[in-house]
Every structure is written in C-alpha cells, then in structure tokens.
Scaffold this active site. Sequence first.
Site, PDB file in Angstrom:
ATOM      1  N   HIS A 287      10.605  61.535  14.335  1.00  0.00           N
ATOM      2  CA  HIS A 287      11.231  61.917  13.064  1.00  0.00           C
ATOM      3  C   HIS A 287      10.123  61.976  12.013  1.00  0.00           C
ATOM      4  O   HIS A 287       9.963  61.092  11.185  1.00  0.00           O
ATOM      5  CB  HIS A 287      12.315  60.909  12.662  1.00  0.00           C
ATOM      6  CG  HIS A 287      12.866  61.166  11.290  1.00  0.00           C
ATOM      7  ND1 HIS A 287      13.587  62.300  10.985  1.00  0.00           N
ATOM      8  CD2 HIS A 287      12.777  60.467  10.140  1.00  0.00           C
ATOM      9  CE1 HIS A 287      13.914  62.267   9.701  1.00  0.00           C
ATOM     10  NE2 HIS A 287      13.432  61.169   9.164  1.00  0.00           N
TER      11      HIS A 287
ATOM     12  N   ASP B  69      17.780  65.661  11.371  1.00  0.00           N
ATOM     13  CA  ASP B  69      16.963  66.831  11.729  1.00  0.00           C
ATOM     14  C   ASP B  69      17.782  67.817  12.568  1.00  0.00           C
ATOM     15  O   ASP B  69      17.706  69.033  12.383  1.00  0.00           O
ATOM     16  CB  ASP B  69      15.728  66.391  12.517  1.00  0.00           C
ATOM     17  CG  ASP B  69      14.993  65.260  11.816  1.00  0.00           C
ATOM     18  OD1 ASP B  69      14.565  65.464  10.677  1.00  0.00           O
ATOM     19  OD2 ASP B  69      14.875  64.166  12.397  1.00  0.00           O
TER      20      ASP B  69
END
Length: 341
Positions: A194, A166
Amino acid sequence: MPSPSPIMSEPIRVLVTGAAGQIAYSLLYSIGNGAIFGKDQPLILVLLDIPPMMGVLEGVLMELQDCALPLLKDIIATDKEEVAFKDLDVAVLVGSMPRREGMERKDLLKANVKIFKSQGTALDKYAKKSVKVIVVGNPANTNCLTAMKSAPSIPKENFSCLTRLDHNRAMAQVALKLGVTARDVKNVIIWGNHSSTQYPDVTHAKVKLQGKEVGVYEALKNDSWLKGDFVSTVQQRGAAVIKARKLSSAMSAAKAIGDHIRDIWFGTPEGEFVSMGIISDGNSYGVPDDLLYSFPVVIKNKTWKIVEGLPINDFSREKMDLTAKELTEEKESAFEFLATA
C-alpha cells in the site's frame, strides 16, 4: 401487541485504535449501526488512543452515546493496552505515527515498529486466539507484519492489511472512464504494497456493459491509458486527496475498511475476488514468502484463499516484482528496529 424481539446473539468485542482520529470518526458510526457486522449483531466497542488524545476521545464517546445505537451494548474509551486488547474478536488498528514533513521513511518505520510491536504483544497476551486483526495505519503492510511477528500465538492468517481503498479507487477509475457505476466493475487486483509502488491490475477485471460482462481491456480499447495514467492515478490518489483537501482520505478509507471487514465476516460474492494484504507464504505468483503482500483473495467461513492460476504477463510481472522488492527492503529495516524495540 408488539411481537417479542428476536433473541440477540452474544456481543462481539471490536477494538478501533487511533479512535480520536479522523478515519475512526468516519468509521465508528457504520460499525455501531450494523452496516459491517450485521443488523442483529450486538457489539462492545473499544476505543483506544494515546493519553494526549483522551479529551477528544471523550467527545467521540459522547457522540456515539448520542447516536443511541441499539446494537451498542457498551463503549469503552481507554489509553491502556491491557484494557483495549482484552478478549477481542476484531482489532482494527487504525492508529499509527503519521509521516510529518521532512521525515524520512526510515524514521517513520522506526516509530511504527515500536507501536505495532507493542500492540502485537498485547494481542498475543490479551485477545482471543481467533481475533481478526486488520491493519490500516501506514506503512500498513510492514506494520501488519510487525504486529503478526509480535503475536506468535495467533494464526498468521488472522492478520490482514488494508489495500481495499486502492482496490476501490481502481474500480472507480475504470467505472468513470466507461461511464458505468462501480457496481458494474469487478475483479480488479491490487498487488503488493500500500504505497506508490503498488500495482493496480485490470488484466483480469470484468465490466458489465449493456447487460453483458466483458474484459476491461476489451471494453476500453485503450492500453496506453490502462498501463500509464490509470496505474499512476491509483498509485498517487492518496497524495492527490491530501493536496486537495489538506487532510488525508478519511471517508473513503472508512468505507474501504468496512468493505474489507464485511468480506472477512460474511465472505466474498460468488465469482468475485477482492484485494487484501496477507502473508505471502506458499503463494504461486513468485512473491517471496514471509512478506505481507496484497493478493486477490476469495473469502469463505472467515478464511481467505489466494486466487491461484491467473496468467501474469511481462508488464504485470515487472510491476509485481518491483513492489515485492520495496516490501522486502521495508521488512529488513523494520526487523532491524524490531530487534532493538
């Protein structure tokens, strides 16, 4: 006369679970060729997967042998935890139960609690107490917390989960928007889970433009993009890749795992911080203790420290609390299952 080869250090034992899967297929070569632990660090590579995957794993083993990698002292392929987790220096837990169509998040949690309780218990029993454990398999934060809770004799600080993908996605989006390379962007932050509630934050990020470092907000002068499309693009990127490729991210996930482990092993560059999911105990950002939450960290001597004292605006506060709330709910569900697993 050729010069004598340098004395090699002792091999380290590195486990990759889900080793017959596609993320592992993209990852194993860069572990074996020294790109992650260094060009003079010999390795014993341990590959774990479930019994139905052993045929495929045999093929992966053959390919690794055929790479003729000088650093690989031994490669062990197994479906037994007592073999896989023995004397480990590093455990990369990639394997997890993937979400199938029509599956509720709760069903997914239940299946994964079982896997990560079992692997945490095996780490506790067989691995070195200094083992570094990196959890990739989703839901990564809660799977990591489950493994950590199931391995009480290993320090909590030794567990982390991957939010580097990410982080890399956020850097790449900023770089693309500004027409620079990702190398010119630093100090983006992924806060929280996440999942699609994660908060990619560039309030403290810097970009190098014409040889000079400026804040990303200042460089872009586009607050509505930074608070809107940028955030949702990073949050939804995994789903976008699946939609396009009909498979989940593997190349980019493997690259991020390599970045994450290399930073643990060798430390973060001076003046830079990275994102990883770690235990939230004692943080100064108002995130509840006992969650596995992604923070900005610096790493030195294989030990991470949360970057403290970054000012948090109201927009960020709200996003950080939202993802903490989701993690708290996931944890509660997981712990119900953990009690009966």
